[in-house]
Scaffold this motif. Structure first.
Motif, PDB file in Angstrom:
ATOM      1  N   THR A  88       0.853  -1.180   0.000  1.00 40.65           N
ATOM      2  CA  THR A  88       0.000   0.000   0.000  1.00 40.65           C
ATOM      3  C   THR A  88       0.896   1.240   0.000  1.00 40.65           C
ATOM      4  OG1 THR A  88      -1.733  -1.181   1.189  1.00 40.65           O
ATOM      5  CG2 THR A  88      -1.784   1.235   1.306  1.00 40.65           C
ATOM      6  N   THR A  89       0.502   2.252  -0.752  1.00 36.77           N
ATOM      7  CA  THR A  89       1.311   3.461  -0.878  1.00 36.77           C
ATOM      8  C   THR A  89       1.327   4.238   0.438  1.00 36.77           C
ATOM      9  OG1 THR A  89       0.789   3.559  -3.227  1.00 36.77           O
ATOM     10  CG2 THR A  89       1.580   5.592  -2.209  1.00 36.77           C
ATOM     11  N   PHE A  90       2.492   4.875   0.731  1.00 39.46           N
ATOM     12  CA  PHE A  90       2.662   5.645   1.966  1.00 39.46           C
ATOM     13  C   PHE A  90       2.991   7.101   1.650  1.00 39.46           C
ATOM     14  CE2 PHE A  90       4.738   1.474   3.434  1.00 39.46           C
ATOM     15  CZ  PHE A  90       3.520   0.932   3.814  1.00 39.46           C
ATOM     16  N   ALA A  91       2.570   7.986   2.548  1.00 37.73           N
ATOM     17  CA  ALA A  91       2.997   9.387   2.517  1.00 37.73           C
ATOM     18  C   ALA A  91       3.339   9.798   3.947  1.00 37.73           C
ATOM     19  CB  ALA A  91       1.896  10.288   1.963  1.00 37.73           C
ATOM     20  N   PHE A  92       4.545  10.292   4.136  1.00 38.83           N
ATOM     21  CA  PHE A  92       4.966  10.769   5.457  1.00 38.83           C
ATOM     22  C   PHE A  92       4.757  12.284   5.506  1.00 38.83           C
ATOM     23  CE2 PHE A  92       6.969   6.714   4.978  1.00 38.83           C
ATOM     24  CZ  PHE A  92       6.900   6.162   6.244  1.00 38.83           C
ATOM     25  N   VAL A  93       3.965  12.719   6.467  1.00 43.25           N
ATOM     26  CA  VAL A  93       3.536  14.116   6.554  1.00 43.25           C
ATOM     27  C   VAL A  93       4.385  14.848   7.585  1.00 43.25           C
ATOM     28  CG1 VAL A  93       1.588  15.656   6.963  1.00 43.25           C
ATOM     29  CG2 VAL A  93       1.195  13.362   6.006  1.00 43.25           C
ATOM     30  N   ALA A 104       6.462  13.435   2.041  1.00 48.14           N
ATOM     31  CA  ALA A 104       7.484  12.583   1.443  1.00 48.14           C
ATOM     32  C   ALA A 104       6.798  11.258   1.124  1.00 48.14           C
ATOM     33  CB  ALA A 104       8.648  12.361   2.411  1.00 48.14           C
ATOM     34  N   PHE A 105       6.869  10.831  -0.145  1.00 49.41           N
ATOM     35  CA  PHE A 105       6.101   9.674  -0.602  1.00 49.41           C
ATOM     36  C   PHE A 105       6.954   8.424  -0.719  1.00 49.41           C
ATOM     37  CE2 PHE A 105       3.672  13.306  -2.086  1.00 49.41           C
ATOM     38  CZ  PHE A 105       2.370  12.930  -1.816  1.00 49.41           C
ATOM     39  N   ALA A 106       6.349   7.286  -0.384  1.00 46.84           N
ATOM     40  CA  ALA A 106       6.915   5.975  -0.679  1.00 46.84           C
ATOM     41  C   ALA A 106       5.940   5.311  -1.654  1.00 46.84           C
ATOM     42  CB  ALA A 106       7.075   5.147   0.589  1.00 46.84           C
ATOM     43  N   ARG A 107       6.126   5.648  -2.950  1.00 42.72           N
ATOM     44  CA  ARG A 107       5.158   5.220  -3.961  1.00 42.72           C
ATOM     45  C   ARG A 107       5.757   4.273  -4.997  1.00 42.72           C
ATOM     46  NH1 ARG A 107       1.507   9.002  -7.981  1.00 42.72           N
ATOM     47  NH2 ARG A 107      -0.507   8.015  -7.604  1.00 42.72           N
ATOM     48  N   ASN A 108       7.075   4.186  -5.102  1.00 37.21           N
ATOM     49  CA  ASN A 108       7.683   3.224  -6.018  1.00 37.21           C
ATOM     50  C   ASN A 108       7.299   1.821  -5.568  1.00 37.21           C
ATOM     51  OD1 ASN A 108       8.903   5.239  -7.505  1.00 37.21           O
ATOM     52  ND2 ASN A 108      10.845   5.114  -6.411  1.00 37.21           N
ATOM     53  N   GLY A 109       6.632   1.090  -6.438  1.00 35.68           N
ATOM     54  CA  GLY A 109       6.127  -0.214  -6.042  1.00 35.68           C
ATOM     55  C   GLY A 109       4.831  -0.145  -5.267  1.00 35.68           C
ATOM     56  N   GLY A 110       4.249   1.052  -5.171  1.00 34.72           N
ATOM     57  CA  GLY A 110       2.980   1.216  -4.469  1.00 34.72           C
ATOM     58  C   GLY A 110       1.810   0.739  -5.311  1.00 34.72           C
ATOM     59  N   ALA A 111       0.775   0.250  -4.645  1.00 34.27           N
ATOM     60  CA  ALA A 111      -0.337  -0.398  -5.337  1.00 34.27           C
ATOM     61  C   ALA A 111      -1.237   0.576  -6.085  1.00 34.27           C
ATOM     62  CB  ALA A 111      -1.171  -1.189  -4.336  1.00 34.27           C
ATOM     63  N   ASP A 112      -1.367   1.816  -5.608  1.00 38.39           N
ATOM     64  CA  ASP A 112      -2.407   2.691  -6.144  1.00 38.39           C
ATOM     65  C   ASP A 112      -2.249   2.977  -7.634  1.00 38.39           C
ATOM     66  OD1 ASP A 112      -0.212   4.724  -5.262  1.00 38.39           O
ATOM     67  OD2 ASP A 112      -1.632   5.986  -6.358  1.00 38.39           O
ATOM     68  N   ASN A 140       1.232   7.901 -13.573  1.00 38.67           N
ATOM     69  CA  ASN A 140       1.830   6.636 -14.019  1.00 38.67           C
ATOM     70  C   ASN A 140       0.795   5.775 -14.721  1.00 38.67           C
ATOM     71  OD1 ASN A 140       3.246   7.447 -11.292  1.00 38.67           O
ATOM     72  ND2 ASN A 140       4.715   6.128 -12.328  1.00 38.67           N
ATOM     73  N   GLU A 141       1.293   4.852 -15.547  1.00 43.13           N
ATOM     74  CA  GLU A 141       0.432   3.807 -16.093  1.00 43.13           C
ATOM     75  C   GLU A 141       0.505   2.571 -15.185  1.00 43.13           C
ATOM     76  OE1 GLU A 141      -1.703   3.952 -18.298  1.00 43.13           O
ATOM     77  OE2 GLU A 141      -1.163   5.525 -19.723  1.00 43.13           O
ATOM     78  N   PRO A 142      -0.586   1.785 -15.120  1.00 40.48           N
ATOM     79  CA  PRO A 142      -1.821   1.899 -15.902  1.00 40.48           C
ATOM     80  C   PRO A 142      -2.910   2.770 -15.275  1.00 40.48           C
ATOM     81  CG  PRO A 142      -1.873  -0.130 -14.662  1.00 40.48           C
ATOM     82  CD  PRO A 142      -0.536   0.509 -14.362  1.00 40.48           C
ATOM     83  N   SER A 143      -2.641   3.385 -14.101  1.00 45.01           N
ATOM     84  CA  SER A 143      -3.703   4.151 -13.452  1.00 45.01           C
ATOM     85  C   SER A 143      -4.139   5.351 -14.300  1.00 45.01           C
ATOM     86  CB  SER A 143      -3.280   4.615 -12.059  1.00 45.01           C
ATOM     87  OG  SER A 143      -2.157   5.467 -12.110  1.00 45.01           O
ATOM     88  N   ARG A 144      -3.219   5.892 -15.108  1.00 46.85           N
ATOM     89  CA  ARG A 144      -3.619   6.998 -15.979  1.00 46.85           C
ATOM     90  C   ARG A 144      -4.675   6.539 -16.986  1.00 46.85           C
ATOM     91  NH1 ARG A 144      -0.017  11.306 -19.563  1.00 46.85           N
ATOM     92  NH2 ARG A 144      -1.795  12.111 -20.731  1.00 46.85           N
ATOM     93  N   SER A 145      -4.428   5.403 -17.632  1.00 48.90           N
ATOM     94  CA  SER A 145      -5.406   4.893 -18.596  1.00 48.90           C
ATOM     95  C   SER A 145      -6.720   4.535 -17.915  1.00 48.90           C
ATOM     96  CB  SER A 145      -4.847   3.667 -19.319  1.00 48.90           C
ATOM     97  OG  SER A 145      -3.776   4.035 -20.172  1.00 48.90           O
ATOM     98  N   ALA A 146      -6.646   4.023 -16.690  1.00 46.32           N
ATOM     99  CA  ALA A 146      -7.870   3.705 -15.948  1.00 46.32           C
ATOM    100  C   ALA A 146      -8.673   4.968 -15.656  1.00 46.32           C
ATOM    101  CB  ALA A 146      -7.509   2.985 -14.653  1.00 46.32           C
ATOM    102  N   THR A 147      -7.984   6.039 -15.305  1.00 47.25           N
ATOM    103  CA  THR A 147      -8.667   7.308 -15.026  1.00 47.25           C
ATOM    104  C   THR A 147      -9.345   7.842 -16.274  1.00 47.25           C
ATOM    105  OG1 THR A 147      -7.004   7.814 -13.335  1.00 47.25           O
ATOM    106  CG2 THR A 147      -8.357   9.638 -14.120  1.00 47.25           C
ATOM    107  N   LEU A 148      -8.632   7.833 -17.393  1.00 46.85           N
ATOM    108  CA  LEU A 148      -9.199   8.340 -18.645  1.00 46.85           C
ATOM    109  C   LEU A 148     -10.379   7.491 -19.101  1.00 46.85           C
ATOM    110  CD1 LEU A 148      -5.880   9.199 -20.513  1.00 46.85           C
ATOM    111  CD2 LEU A 148      -7.507  10.815 -19.522  1.00 46.85           C
ATOM    112  N   GLU A 149     -10.290   6.176 -18.901  1.00 46.50           N
ATOM    113  CA  GLU A 149     -11.402   5.299 -19.267  1.00 46.50           C
ATOM    114  C   GLU A 149     -12.610   5.561 -18.367  1.00 46.50           C
ATOM    115  OE1 GLU A 149     -13.660   2.189 -21.100  1.00 46.50           O
ATOM    116  OE2 GLU A 149     -12.080   3.571 -21.725  1.00 46.50           O
ATOM    117  N   ALA A 150     -12.379   5.789 -17.089  1.00 47.17           N
ATOM    118  CA  ALA A 150     -13.487   6.089 -16.176  1.00 47.17           C
ATOM    119  C   ALA A 150     -14.187   7.386 -16.585  1.00 47.17           C
ATOM    120  CB  ALA A 150     -12.974   6.198 -14.744  1.00 47.17           C
ATOM    121  N   VAL A 151     -13.395   8.393 -16.961  1.00 54.29           N
ATOM    122  CA  VAL A 151     -13.982   9.659 -17.420  1.00 54.29           C
ATOM    123  C   VAL A 151     -14.780   9.437 -18.702  1.00 54.29           C
ATOM    124  CG1 VAL A 151     -13.421  11.943 -18.324  1.00 54.29           C
ATOM    125  CG2 VAL A 151     -12.265  11.099 -16.272  1.00 54.29           C
TER     126      VAL A 151
END
Length: 321
Positions: A88-93, A104-112, A140-151
């Motif tokens: 799961t993706t993390f963000a340190f606030v 500060a994000f820990a998103r490399n390899g994050g699921a979102d 990032n892909e594939p979430s970008r394509s998923a967002t555009l398809e949802a729109v």
């Protein structure tokens, strides 16, 4: 009849929020589920809207905690997917003395960011009044394509689109690409919520003429949040500023404030038979309500856990009457 008032799509993550010092003097962090679109779904659900969230977590305890936090607010989570071998993706606030935050994000390899177009629940999108998206699912892909398809699904089905271009520079390949990608979504949106800083980032100024550029893309309502100074709004026919009253509340953490505002605004708009048919007086009342919801949010730590109930918002507003 729509099944859902608001369906949101995008990142869900864990915000690790400062929670004091250990006995050894080291920083401690509290686990708070968040992510802008998830926050919006939670905020609206806490107020009484029927909401669903489309996104992806890791198959870990953090993902289960995030799912539970949404469900506890009343959000439908049957559309929330799990990635079996990703975290799961993390963000340190980090919070300033005034409660302003940096990330500060820990998103490399994050699921979102691995949500794929074929994982979308088309039926939920098609049977919503609003689809709300942010910009971070476009990095990032594939979430970008998923967002555009949802729109695309939403527009084809007559679903209104709400959009928040949420700027987090470290998550983009470069600044120019990020800004141009964020601007490219305005043409699909009916409602846009944007901060004054983000408006200035995109257009070099944060005044009404910059907001007009977004209206010219076909947006019906733009709300420019001004922090403690309230919100500037603009439609094709009118504009104005709604200030935040002097509520007797101290700021603890501004994480989720804009999302609380957006969730509350969309909640109010979906109380109408035609969400985008309103007078200036009606919109002013809706924005006062959204400001009050955001005020309550910043008085608490975290994002999803800080969202206010309908009674809390109404009671706060009653203190000024």
């Amino acid at each position: 009849m729509h099944t859902y008032d608001i369906t949101t799509l995008g990142e869900i993550l864990i915000d690790f929020t400062p929670s004091g010092k250990s006995e050894g003097g080291r920083n401690m962090f509290e686990e708070n589920p968040g992510g802008a679109p998830a926050n919006v779904a939670a905020a609206a659900a806490k107020l009484g809207a029927e909401t669903a969230f489309i996104g992806k977590t890791g198959a870990d305890q953090f993902g289960r905690d995030a799912r539970a936090a949404l469900a506890d607010c009343g959000v439908y989570t049957g559309t929330l997917k799990e990635a079996q071998h990703l975290h799961t993706t993390f963000a340190f606030v980090t919070l300033s003395p005034s409660g302003e935050r940096s990330f500060a994000f820990a998103r490399n390899g994050g699921a979102d960011i691995t949500l794929a177009p074929d994982e979308l629940d088309r039926t939920v999108i098609e049977n919503s009044t609003f689809l709300h998206i942010g910009s971070l699912s476009l990095t990032n892909e594939p979430s970008r394509s998923a967002t555009l398809e949802a729109v695309r699904i939403a527009k084809k089905s007559g679903v209104f689109v709400s959009y928040d271009p949420n700027w987090r520079e470290p998550l983009w390949a470069d600044k120019t690409t990020g800004i141009e990608t964020m601007k490219s979504m305005f043409k699909y949106a009916d409602v846009v919520k944007i901060s004054d800083n983000e408006l200035e980032l995109m257009y070099g100024r944060n005044n009404p003429s910059a907001a007009q550029n977004i209206i010219d893309e076909g947006v019906k309502l733009i709300c420019v949040t001004l922090g403690k100074d309230g919100v500037f709004y603009k439609t094709e026919n009118f504009e104005g500023i709604i200030s935040i009253p002097e509520y007797d509340i101290k700021t603890a953490d501004t994480t989720g404030a804009g999302d609380s505002f957006t969730g509350a605004l969309l909640y109010r708009l979906t109380r109408k038979n035609n969400p985008l048919s309103f007078t200036q007086e009606e919109l002013s009342a809706d924005l006062n309500f959204a400001n009050a919801a955001a005020t309550l949010c910043v008085s608490r730590r975290g994002a999803i856990p800080a969202m206010a109930s309908l009674d809390e918002v109404n009671n706060l507003m009653e203190t000024l009457r």
